[in-house]
Design a protein around this motif. Structure first.
Motif, short mmCIF file in Angstrom:
data_model
loop_
_atom_site.label_atom_id
_atom_site.label_comp_id
_atom_site.label_asym_id
_atom_site.label_seq_id
_atom_site.Cartn_x
_atom_site.Cartn_y
_atom_site.Cartn_z
N ARG A 117 -2.30 62.60 -61.96
CA ARG A 117 -3.28 62.58 -63.06
C ARG A 117 -4.61 62.00 -62.61
O ARG A 117 -5.67 62.51 -62.96
N ARG A 118 -4.55 60.92 -61.81
CA ARG A 118 -5.79 60.31 -61.32
C ARG A 118 -6.55 61.27 -60.41
O ARG A 118 -7.76 61.39 -60.49
N ARG A 177 -3.59 73.39 -61.42
CA ARG A 177 -3.46 72.47 -62.53
C ARG A 177 -3.13 73.22 -63.82
O ARG A 177 -3.50 72.80 -64.91
N SER A 178 -2.40 74.31 -63.65
CA SER A 178 -2.00 75.11 -64.82
C SER A 178 -0.91 74.40 -65.63
O SER A 178 -0.71 74.69 -66.78
N ARG A 179 -0.20 73.49 -64.96
CA ARG A 179 0.88 72.78 -65.63
C ARG A 179 0.58 71.28 -65.68
O ARG A 179 -0.22 70.80 -64.90
N PRO A 180 1.25 70.56 -66.59
CA PRO A 180 0.96 69.12 -66.72
C PRO A 180 1.21 68.36 -65.41
O PRO A 180 2.09 68.72 -64.63
N ALA A 181 0.43 67.31 -65.21
CA ALA A 181 0.60 66.47 -64.02
C ALA A 181 1.97 65.81 -64.05
O ALA A 181 2.48 65.46 -65.10
N GLY A 233 -6.81 69.90 -68.95
CA GLY A 233 -5.41 69.51 -69.12
C GLY A 233 -5.07 68.99 -70.51
O GLY A 233 -4.03 68.37 -70.70
N LEU A 234 -5.94 69.22 -71.48
CA LEU A 234 -5.67 68.77 -72.85
C LEU A 234 -4.94 69.82 -73.67
O LEU A 234 -4.41 69.52 -74.73
N GLU A 235 -4.93 71.05 -73.18
CA GLU A 235 -4.11 72.10 -73.78
C GLU A 235 -3.40 72.80 -72.64
O GLU A 235 -3.94 72.93 -71.55
N ARG A 236 -2.20 73.25 -72.94
CA ARG A 236 -1.44 73.94 -71.90
C ARG A 236 -1.60 75.45 -72.06
O ARG A 236 -1.40 75.98 -73.15
N PRO A 237 -1.96 76.16 -70.99
CA PRO A 237 -2.14 77.60 -71.11
C PRO A 237 -0.84 78.31 -71.50
O PRO A 237 0.23 77.90 -71.05
N THR A 238 -0.95 79.34 -72.31
CA THR A 238 0.19 80.21 -72.59
C THR A 238 0.48 81.07 -71.36
O THR A 238 1.63 81.34 -71.04
N ALA A 239 -0.58 81.47 -70.68
CA ALA A 239 -0.45 82.22 -69.43
C ALA A 239 -1.72 82.03 -68.61
O ALA A 239 -2.75 81.61 -69.14
N GLY A 240 -1.62 82.36 -67.33
CA GLY A 240 -2.78 82.27 -66.46
C GLY A 240 -2.74 81.04 -65.56
O GLY A 240 -1.88 80.18 -65.72
N THR A 241 -3.66 81.00 -64.62
CA THR A 241 -3.68 79.89 -63.66
C THR A 241 -5.07 79.25 -63.58
O THR A 241 -6.09 79.92 -63.81
N ILE A 242 -5.05 77.98 -63.26
CA ILE A 242 -6.28 77.20 -63.07
C ILE A 242 -6.14 76.46 -61.75
O ILE A 242 -5.19 75.69 -61.56
#
Ligand SMILES: Nc1ncnc2c1ncn2[C@@H]1O[C@H](COP(=O)(O)OP(=O)(O)OP(=O)(O)O)[C@@H](O)[C@H]1O
Ligand SMILES: [Mg+2]
Length: 270
Positions: A81-82, A71-75, A55-64
Motif C-alpha cells: 500500500r505504501r 494495481r488492478s487488485r487490492p494491495a 485503489g478506492l474502487e475495484r474495477p469490474t474488469a480491466g487492468t491498471i
C-alpha cells in the motif's frame, strides 16, 4: 528524442454499480512527465476512473499498471500500500472529509513524510515548511486545524499532502475548481514547475477547459462511461470530431461563463 516511458497504463477498464455501467472499456496511457486530461459531463465516469486508479474502487474488469506494477487488485500488505502511495496520489475537489479534523496542517504533512520517506525530524520540519510555502499557506495556517481554514486553504493542504508523498502520478479531480482565480493561477504554475523539476505525471479531471489547455497535452472525452474522443488537447478542444465533444465545448465554462443548469441538461438531451 526517445519516447518517454509510459508510467500509467489503463486498459479495458470497466465499473458496474448494480445495473449501471459507470465506466465502460476505458483505455489510455500517460507518459512520464506527461499530462492527460479527462473531460466530460457530470456523471460520465471520470471520478470513478480516478478512484479505480488510486485503489478506492475495484474495477469490474480491466487492468491498471502504474510504474510497471499492476494495481488492478487490492494491495496485499501495508508495504504494498505504501509503495502504491508513492506511485499515485489523488486530490479531490472537496478534501474536507479526507483531512483529519484533529490534525494541524503541519502534523498532517509530517505524518506523510514519516510514512513514505522515514526522514529524521529536522528534515521533515524543513520539508513541511517548503510544502506549505509552495502552496501559499502562512505560519498561522500551517498550525491550524482543518475547520480553521477556508475551502481554498484546505484544498491547498490537500495538494501539499499529495505532493509530500512525491508520487510519480498525481490525479487532480477538480482540484483547482474551488480556488479563487489568483490562487488557482498560482497553483497551476506550481504544478507546472513541479512537473519540470520532478517529471511527475498528471491526470487532470476538470470542467474548466482553460485549465485543461494550460496543463494537459492530451485529452480524452468521456460520455456515459465511454471514451468518445481522444487526442492532443488543442486538437480535441479546437477541432473536435465527435458530436458530444462539440456540445461539451459549447456548454462548459469559458472566460466570462456563468453557471447555468440549462446548458448541461441541453447537452444531455441533444
Ligand atoms: N459508489 C457508487 N455507487 C453507485 N453509483 C455510483 C457510485 N459512484 C458513482 N456512481 C455513479 O456512476 C456514474 C459516474 O459517476 P462519477 O462520479 O464517476 O461521474 P463524474 O464524471 O466524476 O461526474 P462529475 O463531473 O459530476 O464529478 C454516475 O451515474 C454516478 O451516479
Ligand atoms: Mg467527479
Amino acid at each position: 528524442m526517445p519516447e518517454p516511458a509510459v508510467v500509467l497504463e489503463v486498459s479495458g477498464l470497466r465499473k458496474e454499480f448494480g445495473d449501471l455501467i459507470a465506466v465502460d472499456d476505458v483505455s489510455f496511457t500517460v507518459p512520464e512527465a506527461g499530462s492527460l486530461a479527462i473531460v466530460g459531463e457530470s456523471g460520465s465516469g471520470k471520478t470513478t476512473v480516478a478512484k479505480m486508479i488510486v485503489g478506492l474502487e475495484r474495477p469490474t474488469a480491466g487492468t491498471i499498471v502504474a510504474c510497471g506494477n499492476d494495481r488492478s487488485r487490492p494491495a496485499k500488505s501495508a508495504r504494498d500500500r505504501r509503495r502504491r502511495g508513492r506511485e499515485v496520489q489523488i486530490v479531490f475537489q472537496d478534501p474536507y472529509s479526507s483531512l483529519d479534523p484533529r490534525q494541524t496542517v503541519e502534523a498532517t504533512l509530517d505524518e506523510i513524510l514519516r510514512l513514505h520517506h522515514g526522514w529524521p525530524r529536522d528534515r521533515r520540519l524543513e520539508r513541511v515548511r517548503q510544502l506549505t510555502d509552495l502552496v501559499g499557506l502562512d505560519a498561522r495556517q500551517s498550525r491550524a486545524l482543518p475547520r480553521g481554514l477556508s475551502g481554498g486553504q484546505r484544498q491547498r493542504v490537500a495538494i501539499a499532502r499529495a505532493l509530500a508523498a512525491e508520487p510519480r502520478i498525481l490525479i487532480l479531480d477538480e482540484s483547482v475548481a474551488a480556488l479563487d482565480v489568483s490562487i488557482q493561477a498560482q497553483v497551476l504554475n506550481l504544478l507546472a514547475d513541479i512537473r519540470d523539476e520532478t517529471n511527475v505525471s498528471y491526470v487532470l479531471i476538470s470542467h474548466d477547459l482553460a485549465v485543461v489547455r494550460q496543463l494537459a497535452e492530451e485529452t480524452i472525452v468521456m460520455w456515459r462511461g465511454r471514451v468518445v474522443e481522444r487526442g492532443r488537447t488543442g486538437r480535441v478542444l479546437d477541432d473536435p470530431e465527435d458530436d458530444y465533444t462539440k456540445q461539451l465545448r459549447a456548454s462548459v465554462p469559458r472566460p466570462g461563463w456563468k453557471p447555468q443548469r440549462r446548458t448541461l441538461a441541453a447537452a444531455e438531451e441533444a
